[in-house]
Design a protein around this motif. Sequence first.
Motif, PDB file in Angstrom:
ATOM      1  N   THR A 100       0.851  -1.190   0.000  1.00  0.00           N
ATOM      2  CA  THR A 100       0.000   0.000   0.000  1.00  0.00           C
ATOM      3  C   THR A 100       0.891   1.246   0.000  1.00  0.00           C
ATOM      4  N   THR A 101       0.643   2.108  -0.945  1.00  0.00           N
ATOM      5  CA  THR A 101       1.295   3.414  -0.959  1.00  0.00           C
ATOM      6  C   THR A 101       0.211   4.485  -0.949  1.00  0.00           C
ATOM      7  N   TYR A 102       0.634   5.722  -0.729  1.00  0.00           N
ATOM      8  CA  TYR A 102      -0.308   6.842  -0.686  1.00  0.00           C
ATOM      9  C   TYR A 102       0.144   7.891  -1.700  1.00  0.00           C
ATOM     10  N   GLU A 105      -2.136  11.497  -0.490  1.00  0.00           N
ATOM     11  CA  GLU A 105      -2.956  11.019   0.630  1.00  0.00           C
ATOM     12  C   GLU A 105      -4.026  10.014   0.216  1.00  0.00           C
ATOM     13  N   GLN A 106      -4.063   9.584  -1.030  1.00  0.00           N
ATOM     14  CA  GLN A 106      -5.017   8.566  -1.468  1.00  0.00           C
ATOM     15  C   GLN A 106      -4.330   7.198  -1.423  1.00  0.00           C
ATOM     16  N   SER A 121       3.087   3.485  -9.081  1.00  0.00           N
ATOM     17  CA  SER A 121       2.115   3.958  -8.100  1.00  0.00           C
ATOM     18  C   SER A 121       1.250   5.075  -8.664  1.00  0.00           C
ATOM     19  N   LEU A 122       1.860   5.981  -9.435  1.00  0.00           N
ATOM     20  CA  LEU A 122       1.099   7.088 -10.014  1.00  0.00           C
ATOM     21  C   LEU A 122       0.128   6.588 -11.078  1.00  0.00           C
ATOM     22  N   ASP A 178       4.900   3.894   1.654  1.00  0.00           N
ATOM     23  CA  ASP A 178       5.521   5.120   1.146  1.00  0.00           C
ATOM     24  C   ASP A 178       4.447   6.150   0.820  1.00  0.00           C
ATOM     25  N   ARG A 179       4.789   7.403   1.059  1.00  0.00           N
ATOM     26  CA  ARG A 179       3.853   8.502   0.772  1.00  0.00           C
ATOM     27  C   ARG A 179       4.435   9.363  -0.349  1.00  0.00           C
ATOM     28  N   ILE A 180       3.700   9.408  -1.437  1.00  0.00           N
ATOM     29  CA  ILE A 180       4.143  10.099  -2.638  1.00  0.00           C
ATOM     30  C   ILE A 180       3.264  11.325  -2.857  1.00  0.00           C
TER      31      ILE A 180
END
Length: 340
Positions: A100-102, A105-106, A121-122, A178-180
């Motif tokens: 799970t990545t963000y 914030e999604q 991820s994008l 990870d938060r992107i």
Amino acid sequence: MEKISYSIDRLGEEITNELKRLNNQKPPKAVMLVGGGSLTPNLPKVVAENLGLPENRVAIRGIDAIQNIKLHDTDYFGPELVTPIGIAIAAKQSPVQYMTTYVNEQPIRLFEVKSLTVGDSLLAAGLQFNKMYGKPGLGLVLTVNQQAITVPGYHGEPPEFTKNGQPCSLDDPITNEDRITVVKGKDGLPAKVTIQDFMDSVPSFTVFVDKKKVFLDTFIEKNGKQAKPSDGLFDGDRLTLSNEFTVEHVLRSNRLEHWLQKMKPFYITLEGKEIFFPPLTGKLLVNGKMVRPSHKLQPNDKITFEEAEIPSWGKIAIRKQLSLEKQNSSLFSRGTPFII
């Protein structure tokens, strides 16, 4: 059955068309239907008819067709169990993990089928990269020496990516949690030009006036008015640049107007009649050849002036065979009256 017969026929047709495509446009010898959809009423019969096979060649198989499995506490082996059991077997043989990545914030879940990157991820977040770049700035349409020229605006900036608060690229690997963050690129600025940007296409040059070196700047006119090289240009402006200079322009800009005065025809008025004397007029020379004040100059041209002969009444009389003893005749030289 009457209400769904059309849909059953269409489903059977799609299945048989795909079977033929996979089998070089030939019907197979037999067909085995599995999964919950195989329980659709009359589906085996429709498939058999479309393939031209006997009905007993199209059969529904349950989980008894799957080898090496043991079922506990069940007496049912229907075909709808094939799908979940097949998933379970595949998961055991080739386990698939997810992370799970963000993204802004999604939360985004990704299967770890390969080494995952920020770009993966994008993409999973549904971001459209072409909309993340800044738009180009507005351009200008100008007219330079009667020719339309388009000046594009500045490019927009690319988006900015950060991972856990640090700048990153699309190829950087990611790990669980990870938060992107993605920030859209800034739009480009409008086009900004000055007259100086166009002056290289019209080179300046030098000439010599009485052995003195004179530098000739490019003639500039914007929208019908004289302008400076540092002046800015805006959409729709009309610019004229020229390096066509005349002898008269150079003489006036160098305070040599008296040369032009001396070039005026020398004449006298005798008894109301004008008499011209070309030899008594000054001569304007470019590279040793007599020219008019409107003559257009070329680089390194040499401008000189040949003074006229100083006239006397005796010489004038001799040239025109005049009698100086004649009385009461009015003589004018450029507006100055004389009595002979």
